[in-house]
Write an enzyme that holds these catalytic residues in place. Sequence first.
Site, PDB file in Angstrom:
ATOM      1  N   ASP A 138       0.844  -1.192   0.000  1.00 12.29           N
ATOM      2  CA  ASP A 138       0.000   0.000   0.000  1.00 12.29           C
ATOM      3  C   ASP A 138       0.883   1.248   0.000  1.00 12.29           C
ATOM      4  OD1 ASP A 138      -2.993   0.890   0.554  1.00 12.29           O
ATOM      5  OD2 ASP A 138      -1.704   2.162   1.780  1.00 12.29           O
ATOM      6  N   ASN A 146      -2.848  13.052  -3.232  1.00 13.38           N
ATOM      7  CA  ASN A 146      -3.887  13.551  -4.140  1.00 13.38           C
ATOM      8  C   ASN A 146      -4.408  14.912  -3.700  1.00 13.38           C
ATOM      9  OD1 ASN A 146      -4.164  11.755  -6.289  1.00 13.38           O
ATOM     10  ND2 ASN A 146      -5.542  10.396  -5.164  1.00 13.38           N
ATOM     11  N   HIS A 151      -4.781  15.008  -8.698  1.00 10.50           N
ATOM     12  CA  HIS A 151      -4.893  13.623  -9.152  1.00 10.50           C
ATOM     13  C   HIS A 151      -3.861  13.282 -10.235  1.00 10.50           C
ATOM     14  CE1 HIS A 151      -8.471  12.527  -6.878  1.00 10.50           C
ATOM     15  NE2 HIS A 151      -8.963  13.725  -7.155  1.00 10.50           N
ATOM     16  N   ASP A 155      -1.672  10.044  -9.944  1.00  6.81           N
ATOM     17  CA  ASP A 155      -1.558   9.019 -10.981  1.00  6.81           C
ATOM     18  C   ASP A 155      -0.099   8.759 -11.341  1.00  6.81           C
ATOM     19  OD1 ASP A 155      -4.266   8.724 -11.071  1.00  6.81           O
ATOM     20  OD2 ASP A 155      -4.563   9.852 -12.935  1.00  6.81           O
ATOM     21  N   GLU A 182      -4.556   2.503  -4.374  1.00  9.58           N
ATOM     22  CA  GLU A 182      -3.113   2.517  -4.119  1.00  9.58           C
ATOM     23  C   GLU A 182      -2.621   1.185  -3.576  1.00  9.58           C
ATOM     24  OE1 GLU A 182      -5.032   4.320  -0.366  1.00  9.58           O
ATOM     25  OE2 GLU A 182      -5.453   4.107  -2.501  1.00  9.58           O
TER      26      GLU A 182
END
Length: 261
Positions: A138, A146, A151, A155, A182
């Site tokens: 994770d 974010n 975003h 990404d 994630e």
Amino acid sequence: MTSIPFYRLFKFLLFPIVRDGDRPLFSPSGFATKVSVCMVPVAVMLYALAISVAMQMGLVLYPFNALAVGTAITATLAFTISFAVTYINSVAFQKLLNSYEKFVHLSRTDPLTELLNRKGVSDHVDQLLSPLDVAIIDIDKFKSINDSYGHAVGDAVIVNFAGTLKALGERLGLCVGRLGGEEFVAISSHSTGNDVLPICELLRSIVETSGVNCDAITVNYTISVGIAHGYDNESFSEVLHRADAALYKAKSLGRNRVVTA
């Protein structure tokens, strides 16, 4: 014993003649050629039968010429017509086959990272020898990345980590994928002889000491990992559940660490 010739004919017609590495590909021209070659003797035999009947009825004045010239014309027409019809249908079949393969690929692949998605991982696990070692990975505090950078940067972090995980997985023979968001997974069969713990420690170290550059912004991030070593006759979902519990413990202990169940 009588089925052997039919089996050989079936294998001759359908066995792919074009290969992409170890992957067989369907060849419309090759398939059409094979069908046409098989149709020629059938057409010639039917023509010979027709000539024989015509001779008995006295309708053929020059049997030898009719047989020789007619056989050549029949063979040519049979091959040409059979090839054209089969090729047209084979091209349509190939397009359908390519569409199906593309659909299967998309259904098993995460579009952002090009890693296996959850379904793809589950399908691939069925091909691995148990017991399995499973690591759930994770990205720490991804929501704050974010929220802080947007975003697009989030990404970029996902893609960056996926690339690192994929490279390590290819080098060490691991099955890797993105479970969602994630959260990622790395799976190793005991038959490979890989010890997942040092591999995940190496992965954590690589991520910790590297960053992601996006829109003139450098983002440093870390990962937490939960590992579960599978037992004989233990299902993948059971090992995954224990790995998830180990991941929860890694987060509760402060993140940026690897914990084994």
